[in-house]
Motif scaffolding. Structure first.
Motif, PDB file in Angstrom:
ATOM      1  N   ILE A  96      26.482 -12.431  20.096  1.00  0.00           N
ATOM      2  CA  ILE A  96      27.252 -13.492  19.449  1.00  0.00           C
ATOM      3  C   ILE A  96      27.474 -13.173  17.975  1.00  0.00           C
ATOM      4  N   HIS A  97      28.733 -13.102  17.572  1.00  0.00           N
ATOM      5  CA  HIS A  97      29.087 -12.905  16.167  1.00  0.00           C
ATOM      6  C   HIS A  97      28.976 -14.261  15.461  1.00  0.00           C
ATOM      7  N   PRO A  98      28.083 -14.383  14.458  1.00  0.00           N
ATOM      8  CA  PRO A  98      27.835 -15.699  13.860  1.00  0.00           C
ATOM      9  C   PRO A  98      28.683 -16.044  12.639  1.00  0.00           C
ATOM     10  N   TRP A  99      29.353 -15.032  12.045  1.00  0.00           N
ATOM     11  CA  TRP A  99      30.008 -15.227  10.746  1.00  0.00           C
ATOM     12  C   TRP A  99      31.429 -15.742  10.948  1.00  0.00           C
ATOM     13  N   ILE A 100      31.516 -17.012  11.267  1.00  0.00           N
ATOM     14  CA  ILE A 100      32.760 -17.633  11.704  1.00  0.00           C
ATOM     15  C   ILE A 100      33.347 -18.508  10.601  1.00  0.00           C
ATOM     16  N   GLY A 101      34.608 -18.257  10.257  1.00  0.00           N
ATOM     17  CA  GLY A 101      35.282 -19.034   9.223  1.00  0.00           C
ATOM     18  C   GLY A 101      36.132 -20.151   9.805  1.00  0.00           C
ATOM     19  N   CYS A 102      36.981 -20.718   8.964  1.00  0.00           N
ATOM     20  CA  CYS A 102      37.824 -21.833   9.405  1.00  0.00           C
ATOM     21  C   CYS A 102      38.912 -21.372  10.374  1.00  0.00           C
ATOM     22  N   GLY A 103      39.285 -20.077  10.282  1.00  0.00           N
ATOM     23  CA  GLY A 103      40.311 -19.527  11.158  1.00  0.00           C
ATOM     24  C   GLY A 103      41.730 -19.827  10.715  1.00  0.00           C
ATOM     25  N   LYS A 104      41.886 -20.553   9.620  1.00  0.00           N
ATOM     26  CA  LYS A 104      43.211 -20.988   9.186  1.00  0.00           C
ATOM     27  C   LYS A 104      43.635 -20.427   7.832  1.00  0.00           C
ATOM     28  N   CYS A 105      42.684 -20.135   6.970  1.00  0.00           N
ATOM     29  CA  CYS A 105      43.027 -19.671   5.617  1.00  0.00           C
ATOM     30  C   CYS A 105      43.494 -18.215   5.652  1.00  0.00           C
ATOM     31  N   ALA A 106      44.035 -17.740   4.531  1.00  0.00           N
ATOM     32  CA  ALA A 106      44.568 -16.382   4.443  1.00  0.00           C
ATOM     33  C   ALA A 106      43.480 -15.332   4.685  1.00  0.00           C
ATOM     34  N   VAL A 107      42.261 -15.605   4.192  1.00  0.00           N
ATOM     35  CA  VAL A 107      41.158 -14.671   4.365  1.00  0.00           C
ATOM     36  C   VAL A 107      40.816 -14.519   5.843  1.00  0.00           C
ATOM     37  N   CYS A 108      40.713 -15.639   6.537  1.00  0.00           N
ATOM     38  CA  CYS A 108      40.402 -15.603   7.973  1.00  0.00           C
ATOM     39  C   CYS A 108      41.505 -14.904   8.760  1.00  0.00           C
ATOM     40  N   LYS A 109      42.754 -15.199   8.422  1.00  0.00           N
ATOM     41  CA  LYS A 109      43.871 -14.596   9.138  1.00  0.00           C
ATOM     42  C   LYS A 109      43.944 -13.090   8.910  1.00  0.00           C
ATOM     43  N   ALA A 110      43.346 -12.639   7.812  1.00  0.00           N
ATOM     44  CA  ALA A 110      43.308 -11.203   7.520  1.00  0.00           C
ATOM     45  C   ALA A 110      42.124 -10.519   8.215  1.00  0.00           C
ATOM     46  N   GLY A 111      41.350 -11.284   8.999  1.00  0.00           N
ATOM     47  CA  GLY A 111      40.235 -10.708   9.732  1.00  0.00           C
ATOM     48  C   GLY A 111      38.925 -10.670   8.979  1.00  0.00           C
ATOM     49  N   GLN A 112      38.855 -11.390   7.841  1.00  0.00           N
ATOM     50  CA  GLN A 112      37.642 -11.408   7.034  1.00  0.00           C
ATOM     51  C   GLN A 112      37.017 -12.800   7.039  1.00  0.00           C
ATOM     52  N   GLU A 113      36.728 -13.315   8.220  1.00  0.00           N
ATOM     53  CA  GLU A 113      36.156 -14.661   8.321  1.00  0.00           C
ATOM     54  C   GLU A 113      34.818 -14.792   7.596  1.00  0.00           C
ATOM     55  N   ASN A 114      34.103 -13.684   7.448  1.00  0.00           N
ATOM     56  CA  ASN A 114      32.834 -13.720   6.728  1.00  0.00           C
ATOM     57  C   ASN A 114      33.019 -14.030   5.250  1.00  0.00           C
ATOM     58  N   TYR A 115      34.266 -13.927   4.748  1.00  0.00           N
ATOM     59  CA  TYR A 115      34.565 -14.269   3.353  1.00  0.00           C
ATOM     60  C   TYR A 115      35.295 -15.604   3.230  1.00  0.00           C
ATOM     61  N   CYS A 116      35.371 -16.364   4.319  1.00  0.00           N
ATOM     62  CA  CYS A 116      36.081 -17.648   4.309  1.00  0.00           C
ATOM     63  C   CYS A 116      35.528 -18.550   3.214  1.00  0.00           C
ATOM     64  N   VAL A 117      36.423 -19.118   2.427  1.00  0.00           N
ATOM     65  CA  VAL A 117      36.013 -19.971   1.307  1.00  0.00           C
ATOM     66  C   VAL A 117      35.276 -21.205   1.799  1.00  0.00           C
ATOM     67  N   SER A 118      35.763 -21.805   2.887  1.00  0.00           N
ATOM     68  CA  SER A 118      35.109 -23.019   3.387  1.00  0.00           C
ATOM     69  C   SER A 118      33.772 -22.695   4.037  1.00  0.00           C
ATOM     70  N   GLY A 119      33.732 -21.601   4.821  1.00  0.00           N
ATOM     71  CA  GLY A 119      32.485 -21.154   5.438  1.00  0.00           C
ATOM     72  C   GLY A 119      31.733 -22.251   6.163  1.00  0.00           C
ATOM     73  N   THR A 120      32.446 -23.090   6.891  1.00  0.00           N
ATOM     74  CA  THR A 120      31.818 -24.273   7.471  1.00  0.00           C
ATOM     75  C   THR A 120      31.372 -24.096   8.916  1.00  0.00           C
ATOM     76  N   ARG A 121      31.601 -22.902   9.492  1.00  0.00           N
ATOM     77  CA  ARG A 121      31.273 -22.730  10.908  1.00  0.00           C
ATOM     78  C   ARG A 121      30.324 -21.558  11.141  1.00  0.00           C
ATOM     79  N   ILE A 122      29.546 -21.190  10.150  1.00  0.00           N
ATOM     80  CA  ILE A 122      28.642 -20.052  10.284  1.00  0.00           C
ATOM     81  C   ILE A 122      27.401 -20.479  11.062  1.00  0.00           C
ATOM     82  N   LEU A 123      27.170 -19.820  12.186  1.00  0.00           N
ATOM     83  CA  LEU A 123      26.052 -20.169  13.047  1.00  0.00           C
ATOM     84  C   LEU A 123      24.725 -19.851  12.363  1.00  0.00           C
ATOM     85  N   GLY A 124      23.839 -20.821  12.335  1.00  0.00           N
ATOM     86  CA  GLY A 124      22.532 -20.636  11.726  1.00  0.00           C
ATOM     87  C   GLY A 124      22.524 -20.800  10.226  1.00  0.00           C
ATOM     88  N   VAL A 125      23.685 -21.079   9.636  1.00  0.00           N
ATOM     89  CA  VAL A 125      23.786 -21.297   8.190  1.00  0.00           C
ATOM     90  C   VAL A 125      24.256 -22.722   7.900  1.00  0.00           C
TER      91      VAL A 125
END
Length: 351
Positions: A96-125
């Motif tokens: 399971i990949h835990p570093w999950i972003g919002c999926g909507k911002c420019a960072v997430c759409k570029a494939g860098q969900e681990n850098y998502c500004v909101s960072g609200t869906r990170i498993l275990g964080v």
């Protein structure tokens, strides 16, 4: 389901019985079988990160409010699917990949969900993590087939493996004779040595204050070692092309930066804490780089798993313990008694 939760920061985790969540939409319910114990879990458990100068960042500001379930190195079996979930079947084993972003911002759409500004869906964080018999994953795309890899070792790839892999990509271009220092030979540092060797880097200098960990680092592929408590540690490292700091203290930062050759690069990964004070002109005069690296992307985890499947990624020492020993594992990690990684076994926990 059974989970081990923070009910009060700094206090022992509590065993909690609750109803299993039901997946909706594209969600997937995973039956966790293995869950790695990471040093970052200690900071979340304690409730804060040390920013230096008497300042702290409290994890409650990131949405981690007790009761909360830790664990961001989970491996398990698909147990149930939401009506819109695609790409996996019930009964399949997945990392399971835990570093999950919002999926909507420019960072997430570029494939860098681990850098998502909101960072609200990170498993275990800031979402319930893997110290539990069951874990809800928002989409099947975060589930990776790690068939052929030992399951306990596979779990560690979700953080230690991908974190080391992403950090290694931030080093400068290297020649065969260039030396790279790995500062801190805990679980992630050990993964760093294995990753560099898998990438063909041979001149690796393992650095730590624990000779036992340095001995293990040599077995993993470090060409030389430096006990950073020795008086000539800085002299031994002088001229390195790069340093990856998996500790992250003022002392380790000063050591890594000072030892760089001109054009070298210091990559900060560790979150131990403190602040960096450094004269500005020498940074430009030496043309050195100081860069941070935070965990890794989904694509990078796929690449790490591929290396492990091909047998190119040498496993660090992994100790599997019963899930009920979670508090002992955290205490041992805090005291520096863990060599490699402790992985909790949830497979035998009656859910």
């Amino acid at each position: 389901m059974i989970s081990y939760q923070i009910t009060e920061h700094g206090k022992p985790l509590q065993k909690v019985f609750s109803e299993k969540p039901k997946p909706v939409g594209g969600e997937v319910l995973m039956r966790v079988t293995r869950s790695g114990v990471c040093h970052s879990d200690l900071h979340i458990w304690e409730g804060y990160f040390d920013l230096g100068g008497g300042k702290r960042f409290y994890v409650k500001e990131r949405g981690c409010v007790p009761p909360f379930t830790l664990g961001h190195e989970p491996f398990g079996i698909v147990e149930a699917l939401g009506p819109k979930a695609k790409g996996v079947k019930v009964g399949q084993k997945r990392l399971i990949h835990p570093w999950i972003g919002c999926g909507k911002c420019a960072v997430c759409k570029a494939g860098q969900e681990n850098y998502c500004v909101s960072g609200t869906r990170i498993l275990g964080v800031n979402r319930a993590g893997g110290y539990s018999t069951h874990l809800l994953v928002p989409d099947a795309k975060y589930l990776l087939d790690a068939a052929g890899i030992d399951e306990a070792f596979a779990a560690t790839l979700a953080c230690s493996g991908v974190t080391a892999y992403s950090a290694s990509a931030k080093l400068p271009p290297l020649t065969p004779s260039d030396r790279v220092a790995i500062i801190g030979c805990g679980g992630v540092g050990m993964a760093g040595i294995a990753v560099l060797r898998a990438k063909g880097v041979k001149n690796i200098v393992a650095c730590d204050i624990d000779d036992a960990k340095l001995k293990t680092a040599t077995k993993l592929g470090a060409k030389s070692t430096v006990n950073t408590r020795s008086a000539d540690a800085a002299q031994q490292l002088q001229g390195i092309a790069g340093a990856i700091d998996f500790v992250g203290t003022p002392v380790t930062a000063a050591l890594g930066i000072a030892a760089l050759r001109k054009g070298g690069r210091y990559v900060l990964v560790g979150l131990h804490g403190g602040e960096l004070v450094h004269a500005l002109p020498p940074i430009a005069q030496r043309a050195i780089g100081i860069v941070g690296s935070y965990v890794g992307s989904l694509q990078e985890l796929k690449e790490v798993v591929a290396l492990a499947k091909k047998g190119k990624l040498k496993p660090m020492p992994v100790e599997t313990r019963p899930a009920a020993d979670v508090n002992g594992a955290l205490e041992d990690l805090k005291a520096g008694r863990v060599v490699g990684r402790v992985v909790l076994d949830f497979e035998e926990v009656a859910a």
